[in-house]
Design an enzyme around this catalytic site. Sequence first.
Site, short mmCIF file in Angstrom:
data_model
loop_
_atom_site.label_atom_id
_atom_site.label_comp_id
_atom_site.label_asym_id
_atom_site.label_seq_id
_atom_site.Cartn_x
_atom_site.Cartn_y
_atom_site.Cartn_z
N LYS A 191 -15.56 -54.94 10.56
CA LYS A 191 -14.46 -55.67 9.38
C LYS A 191 -14.31 -54.37 8.48
CE LYS A 191 -15.14 -59.15 11.81
NZ LYS A 191 -14.87 -60.62 12.12
C1 LIG Z 1 -15.23 -61.74 12.66
C2 LIG Z 1 -14.79 -63.09 12.31
C3 LIG Z 1 -15.59 -64.18 11.75
C4 LIG Z 1 -16.97 -64.24 12.22
O1 LIG Z 1 -17.86 -63.44 11.52
P1 LIG Z 1 -19.16 -62.95 12.27
O2 LIG Z 1 -19.77 -62.05 11.24
O3 LIG Z 1 -18.91 -61.89 13.48
O4 LIG Z 1 -19.95 -64.07 12.87
C5 LIG Z 1 -14.96 -65.08 11.50
N1 LIG Z 1 -13.73 -65.32 11.33
C6 LIG Z 1 -12.84 -64.51 11.60
C7 LIG Z 1 -11.30 -64.64 11.28
C8 LIG Z 1 -13.51 -63.48 12.23
O5 LIG Z 1 -12.41 -61.95 12.14
#
Ligand SMILES: *Cc1c(COP(=O)(O)O)cnc(C)c1O
Length: 374
Positions: A191
């Site tokens: 991310k």
């Molecule tokens: C990655 C993601 C999540 C979840 O995050 P995690 O840390 O992997 O649990 C939720 N919403 C969106 C839009 C994402 O891209």
Amino acid sequence: MQFRDLKTQYHHLKKDIDAAIQTVLDNTNFISGAPVTELEEQLASYVGVKHCETCGNGTDALSLVLMAWGIGPGDAVFVPDFTFFASGEVVAHQGAVPVFVDVDADTFNLDPERLEEAIKAVLKEGRLKPKVIIAVDLFGLPADYPRIQAIADEYGLKVLEDGAQGFGGAINGRRTCSFGDAATTSFFPAKPLGCYGDGGAVFTDDAELAALIQSYKIHGKGSFKYDNVRIGVNSRLDTLQAAILQVKLRAFADTELEAVNAVAAQYTEALGGRVKTPAVPEGFSSSWAQYTITLPEVDQRDALQAALKAQGIPTMVYYPKPMHEQTAFEDVPFTKGSCPVTESLCKRVLALPMHPYLTEESAGTVVSQIKKSL
Ligand SMILES: *Cc1c(COP(=O)(O)O)cnc(C)c1O
């Protein structure tokens, strides 16, 4: 070439990250060490909200907010059809119904007109109570919060910003993860702001909500850890991840956000006119979790992906399937209404290599290979 080069990033930050990790090892405060609260203060200040509660991951962050708001059976929660599964999963997990709403073909984000139609349809049908809008900052671009908030106010709904991909974006200078009644993010390694494992956070100006989330994330604790006043979960960001994130947040704010914007500008400048490049509305800025182009047809998308792969250029399809077509949501009411924009995007989108350490030369190679194969 890497799609998102975490190795090069680590080599750039190695000295500081290694030192941060060593300090945690020396102190052995692996859970709830000082870096966790320090990071929460730094994150809240960067985003521009009063409270940040870190937790185990971005999915838990969403769940914790829904738990604290008491969302459950009989409630409708509006979720974009074009997003990562977790945005809708958390709703069903609380026993509520995710109502999938189509997106805008240019921004990939929740379409406010379709949103209002969906709310009206749920009200008219009369079985579910509209409660929350989960707006997603897809690929790093903030959703249209001015319009979404106006709709939420009109119908008395809460807004939850899923900023898992949006950390670092802004609308007219106001940063993502500060919109709605609460916002969340994810620190999954790929991310915009990633740690070295799983991590997440909730952001809000609401002190009562922040206190509830602090309780829910530590087994529903009351005045202390062994006084449990509600059924919660175990979802904490550990000290090692917090220490790593302190280093990464500095790099993000100092250079990385600017660097991804430079790559995006290079792509858009070179590819614009040849292929549909991602739109960034006036006053909005993106943190470029993904740089996603849209091809005219599925065949052209798949052919381009194959041609780039043959040249050693990795690309990804985010996302190949609309939420309403996921098997896990088969039995959810309201999934049958089609979302034509999302259905079409799933067949035509392609995400290009994007990260803060992608050189101008490498981005140039991506561009020239795309032009060659088009
Ligand atoms: C990655 C993601 C999540 C979840 O995050 P995690 O840390 O992997 O649990 C939720 N919403 C969106 C839009 C994402 O891209």
